[in-house]
Design a protein around this motif. Structure first.
Motif, mmCIF file in Angstrom:
data_model
loop_
_atom_site.group_PDB
_atom_site.id
_atom_site.type_symbol
_atom_site.label_atom_id
_atom_site.label_comp_id
_atom_site.label_asym_id
_atom_site.label_seq_id
_atom_site.Cartn_x
_atom_site.Cartn_y
_atom_site.Cartn_z
ATOM 1 N N UNK A 103 -29.124 22.663 -14.526
ATOM 2 C CA UNK A 103 -29.742 23.429 -15.616
ATOM 3 C C UNK A 103 -29.216 24.859 -15.578
ATOM 4 N N UNK A 104 -29.135 25.506 -16.714
ATOM 5 C CA UNK A 104 -28.439 26.792 -16.798
ATOM 6 C C UNK A 104 -29.120 27.925 -16.036
ATOM 7 N N UNK A 105 -30.396 27.760 -15.704
ATOM 8 C CA UNK A 105 -31.112 28.790 -14.930
ATOM 9 C C UNK A 105 -31.190 28.440 -13.446
ATOM 10 N N UNK A 106 -30.398 27.462 -13.012
ATOM 11 C CA UNK A 106 -30.527 26.934 -11.638
ATOM 12 C C UNK A 106 -30.358 28.020 -10.576
ATOM 13 N N UNK A 107 -29.242 28.721 -10.597
ATOM 14 C CA UNK A 107 -28.974 29.737 -9.566
ATOM 15 C C UNK A 107 -29.942 30.915 -9.684
ATOM 16 N N UNK A 108 -30.282 31.276 -10.902
ATOM 17 C CA UNK A 108 -31.233 32.379 -11.102
ATOM 18 C C UNK A 108 -32.590 32.049 -10.501
ATOM 19 N N UNK A 109 -33.020 30.811 -10.694
ATOM 20 C CA UNK A 109 -34.318 30.379 -10.153
ATOM 21 C C UNK A 109 -34.287 30.318 -8.624
ATOM 22 N N UNK A 110 -33.188 29.828 -8.058
ATOM 23 C CA UNK A 110 -33.060 29.812 -6.588
ATOM 24 C C UNK A 110 -33.069 31.234 -6.041
ATOM 25 N N UNK A 111 -32.357 32.137 -6.707
ATOM 26 C CA UNK A 111 -32.323 33.542 -6.282
ATOM 27 C C UNK A 111 -33.723 34.141 -6.290
ATOM 28 N N UNK A 112 -34.507 33.789 -7.296
ATOM 29 C CA UNK A 112 -35.897 34.256 -7.391
ATOM 30 C C UNK A 112 -36.690 33.802 -6.169
ATOM 31 N N UNK A 113 -36.526 32.532 -5.794
ATOM 32 C CA UNK A 113 -37.251 31.999 -4.629
ATOM 33 C C UNK A 113 -36.818 32.705 -3.342
ATOM 34 N N UNK A 114 -35.521 32.882 -3.167
ATOM 35 C CA UNK A 114 -35.012 33.529 -1.950
ATOM 36 C C UNK A 114 -35.477 34.987 -1.859
#
Length: 282
Positions: A103-114
């Motif tokens: 999904x296009x927000x995949x890396x952004x969402x992972x970055x948010x979690x980290x």
């Protein structure tokens, strides 16, 4: 937050275009994407080269190994060919398969979690496979386990667990060691990743004993191996696998194969496994 991604690829011409396209369109772009073309005989190299011309953060490494599609060592050896070319100034390192659509927000969402949790060592979404025109959860393992297809590690966690082990079981022992060193693991159910080829579809017969071998090398001991093998064979609806897993375990024990973890780490892993087994009966 800088994401560096390594994608081992062997004859992935039918999928890799979709994978790279989904990464090139991320709302948070990766700093580096290294595709390791591992002895492909199809157009994998041409496709990646075309992407690398268009996107400066995508690069290609050509590697020669056997044509056998063995889980574990082959894929991790290819991973390290890519790792050796990386800039070391990364925040998160990812090992992704070449047959995924993110999904296009995949890396952004992972970055948010980290960013939210400094103790978060590993994070991922969930793999979905196509069945009768519907995308359904590829339900092979527990929902709190990160699939080998889409691993993302915080740098400190990645280094503390000793990076990735070139062996079947690498994608289980990494999580067990992360927990041993006090890192947390997160799976985000809102992130649906399309997995274009079901796990293990192209593994050959030579790999059938490797799962049991991995259980031995992770110091499970016989009883936990027996229970784990039974559960896995039941989940895959194939009793022959149960026999193969046990045979693999005893073969490894007879050969006195080197363990993937220390004695102390092994004790922690067994306790963790027993805890999980006993919790099922509470």
């Amino acid at each position: 937050m800088d994401f560096h991604i390594i994608i081992p690829a062997h004859n992935e011409a039918s999928c890799i275009c979709l994978t790279l396209n989904s990464l090139a369109k991320q709302t948070l772009l990766p700093k580096q994407v290294v595709v390791v073309n591992d002895n492909s005989t199809d157009r994998t190299q041409d496709i990646v080269e075309a992407f690398s011309e268009k996107y400066p953060f995508i690069s290609l490494v050509n590697s020669k190994s056997s044509n056998e599609h063995l889980p574990g060592s082959k894929i991790i050896n290819a991973f390290y060919k890519g790792y050796d070319t990386l800039n070391t100034n990364y925040d998160v390192i990812c090992k992704f398969d070449a047959d995924l659509i993110f999904p296009l927000n995949y890396l952004e969402q992972l970055a948010h979690h980290f960013k939210q949790n400094p103790k978060l060592g590993m994070a991922s979404g969930f793999c979905y496979i196509k069945k009768n025109n519907d995308w359904v959860l590829e339900n092979l393992t527990r929902k709190d386990h990160i699939r080998g297809a889409l691993k993302a590690y915080r740098k400190d966690c990645f280094l503390e667990i000793g990076k990735l082990k070139p062996s079947m079981g690498w994608d289980t022992v990494d999580e067990l060691l992360a927990k041993y060193y006090g890192w947390e693991i997160l799976t985000d159910e809102s992130l649906h990743v399309k997995h274009l080829k079901p796990t293990g579809a192209s593994y050959n017969k030579a790999s059938k004993y490797l799962q049991g071998e991995a259980m031995y090398k992770m110091r499970y001991g016989f009883l936990i191996t027996f229970i784990s093998a039974l559960k896995l064979a039941y989940k895959k609806q194939c009793f022959a696998l149960f026999k193969n897993y046990l045979k693999g375990y005893f073969k490894a024990r007879k050969k006195n194969m080197p363990f993937l973890v220390s004695e102390k780490e092994g004790k922690f892993i067994r306790n963790l496994r027993w805890e999980g087994i006993l919790n099922k009966f509470r």
